[in-house]
Design an enzyme around this catalytic site. Sequence first.
Site, mmCIF file in Angstrom:
data_model
loop_
_atom_site.group_PDB
_atom_site.id
_atom_site.type_symbol
_atom_site.label_atom_id
_atom_site.label_comp_id
_atom_site.label_asym_id
_atom_site.label_seq_id
_atom_site.Cartn_x
_atom_site.Cartn_y
_atom_site.Cartn_z
ATOM 1 C CB SER A 149 -0.869 -0.002 1.261
ATOM 2 O OG SER A 149 -1.551 1.224 1.409
ATOM 3 C CE1 TYR A 162 -3.734 -1.979 5.518
ATOM 4 C CE2 TYR A 162 -3.345 0.287 4.834
ATOM 5 C CZ TYR A 162 -3.664 -1.018 4.514
ATOM 6 O OH TYR A 162 -3.919 -1.370 3.206
HETATM 7 N N1 LIG Z 1 -8.679 -0.498 -1.222
HETATM 8 C C1 LIG Z 1 -7.636 0.283 -1.037
HETATM 9 O O1 LIG Z 1 -7.744 1.522 -0.984
HETATM 10 C C2 LIG Z 1 -6.266 -0.322 -0.873
HETATM 11 C C3 LIG Z 1 -5.162 0.540 -0.883
HETATM 12 C C4 LIG Z 1 -3.899 0.013 -0.701
HETATM 13 C C5 LIG Z 1 -3.726 -1.331 -0.521
HETATM 14 N N2 LIG Z 1 -4.813 -2.164 -0.507
HETATM 15 C C6 LIG Z 1 -4.571 -3.587 -0.258
HETATM 16 O O2 LIG Z 1 -5.203 -4.339 -1.257
HETATM 17 C C7 LIG Z 1 -5.497 -5.645 -0.761
HETATM 18 C C8 LIG Z 1 -6.903 -6.043 -1.156
HETATM 19 O O3 LIG Z 1 -7.811 -5.167 -0.549
HETATM 20 P P1 LIG Z 1 -9.157 -4.649 -1.230
HETATM 21 O O4 LIG Z 1 -9.070 -3.173 -1.256
HETATM 22 O O5 LIG Z 1 -9.447 -5.383 -2.467
HETATM 23 O O6 LIG Z 1 -10.197 -4.982 -0.070
HETATM 24 P P2 LIG Z 1 -11.341 -6.110 0.104
HETATM 25 O O7 LIG Z 1 -12.329 -5.999 -0.991
HETATM 26 O O8 LIG Z 1 -11.801 -5.950 1.509
HETATM 27 O O9 LIG Z 1 -10.546 -7.472 -0.080
HETATM 28 C C9 LIG Z 1 -9.859 -8.125 0.956
HETATM 29 C C10 LIG Z 1 -9.800 -9.597 0.616
HETATM 30 O O10 LIG Z 1 -9.036 -10.271 1.628
HETATM 31 C C11 LIG Z 1 -9.731 -11.463 1.941
HETATM 32 N N3 LIG Z 1 -9.412 -11.944 3.275
HETATM 33 C C12 LIG Z 1 -9.655 -11.337 4.458
HETATM 34 N N4 LIG Z 1 -9.268 -12.105 5.476
HETATM 35 C C13 LIG Z 1 -8.775 -13.256 4.914
HETATM 36 C C14 LIG Z 1 -8.234 -14.439 5.445
HETATM 37 N N5 LIG Z 1 -8.078 -14.610 6.764
HETATM 38 N N6 LIG Z 1 -7.834 -15.418 4.600
HETATM 39 C C15 LIG Z 1 -7.963 -15.235 3.259
HETATM 40 N N7 LIG Z 1 -8.468 -14.131 2.705
HETATM 41 C C16 LIG Z 1 -8.871 -13.156 3.523
HETATM 42 C C17 LIG Z 1 -11.194 -11.091 1.818
HETATM 43 O O11 LIG Z 1 -11.994 -12.258 1.591
HETATM 44 P P3 LIG Z 1 -12.821 -13.083 2.693
HETATM 45 O O12 LIG Z 1 -13.396 -12.075 3.633
HETATM 46 O O13 LIG Z 1 -13.812 -13.808 1.856
HETATM 47 O O14 LIG Z 1 -11.817 -14.005 3.324
HETATM 48 C C18 LIG Z 1 -11.167 -10.252 0.578
HETATM 49 O O15 LIG Z 1 -11.261 -11.056 -0.582
HETATM 50 C C19 LIG Z 1 -5.226 -5.592 0.747
HETATM 51 O O16 LIG Z 1 -3.977 -6.183 1.027
HETATM 52 C C20 LIG Z 1 -5.172 -4.110 1.030
HETATM 53 O O17 LIG Z 1 -4.380 -3.801 2.156
HETATM 54 C C21 LIG Z 1 -6.068 -1.692 -0.700
#
Ligand SMILES: NC(=O)c1ccc[n+]([C@@H]2O[C@H](COP(=O)([O-])OP(=O)(O)OC[C@H]3O[C@@H](n4cnc5c(N)ncnc54)[C@H](OP(=O)(O)O)[C@@H]3O)[C@@H](O)[C@H]2O)c1
Length: 254
Positions: A149, A162
């Site tokens: 991130s 975080y």
């Molecule tokens: N959105 C942003 O602004 C942003 C910015 C920078 C970085 N990121 C990074 O991008 C990545 C994806 O995030 P996103 O934005 O796409 O959010 P999201 O839609 O909330 O996706 C998170 C994913 O992680 C999975 N997950 C959570 N706990 C888990 C576990 N114990 N085992 C396996 N899977 C698990 C969730 O699925 P289940 O709940 O079904 O397990 C979900 O598919 C993260 O690493 C986040 O830190 C996001």
Amino acid sequence: MAGRLDGTVALVTGASSGIGEATALALAAEGAAVAVAARRKDRLEALAQKIEGDGGRAFVRETDVTDEGSAAAAVDATVEELGRLDVVINNAGLMLLGPIVGADTAEWTRMVELNVLGLMYVTAAALPHLLRAAEDGPRQVSDLVNVSSVAGRVARSGSGAYNATKWAVNAFSEALRQEVTERHLRVTLVEPGAVSTELAGHNRPEVLSSLRSSLGDIQRMEADDIADAITYVVTRPRHVALNEVLIRPTQQVR
Ligand SMILES: NC(=O)c1ccc[n+]([C@@H]2O[C@H](COP(=O)([O-])OP(=O)(O)OC[C@H]3O[C@@H](n4cnc5c(N)ncnc54)[C@H](OP(=O)(O)O)[C@@H]3O)[C@@H](O)[C@H]2O)c1
């Protein structure tokens, strides 16, 4: 039309929503057979149906990456079912924001277990397969993409725990990159800014409103924008490795 990932197998963690789901679709569209892992099996099954409906191949694996056995079993089952492993997208993550002073440390534990240890468990299990794929794969190169991130590059008041988890991801990834890059396993950090996904929605309401006011009314990126960047990373020629991709919405200043 031939896909740039034809003959390869990819594993995407956190594929049940957001960036992971978009990335699984994008890699499948390039011809990769894709294993999709997360806890919400119904969402993974819907995704697999979509991939298969578009002519691709998908394998659903209900996985909790914070459980080392579950993480390793997801990797093993992918190789057993799809035959090999060329690309791993370590994407599963959780962002629980708020001040360090007075924090509920249970939130820290959840983030460290998922963002850091979960990613490390998947990596440990995947490494032998990725190193093998770099030798015998159709591309003679393999890819480990760790989704970090902007929070792994810029620390901010209200985001300390975080920040710490994503800083850990960056350090782990760079050290591993130095270990394996001469063997044609590319390790890439992808560092998104604000993306419109479910991620922020897990926060307490007061945290959510301060997040909204700190970012302002800027246009967020979409999950597809990050999937596009990841696809670019894993489709470079064998001699080109993108070590780090920092990608923000145009209007995001920090
Ligand atoms: N959105 C942003 O602004 C942003 C910015 C920078 C970085 N990121 C990074 O991008 C990545 C994806 O995030 P996103 O934005 O796409 O959010 P999201 O839609 O909330 O996706 C998170 C994913 O992680 C999975 N997950 C959570 N706990 C888990 C576990 N114990 N085992 C396996 N899977 C698990 C969730 O699925 P289940 O709940 O079904 O397990 C979900 O598919 C993260 O690493 C986040 O830190 C996001």
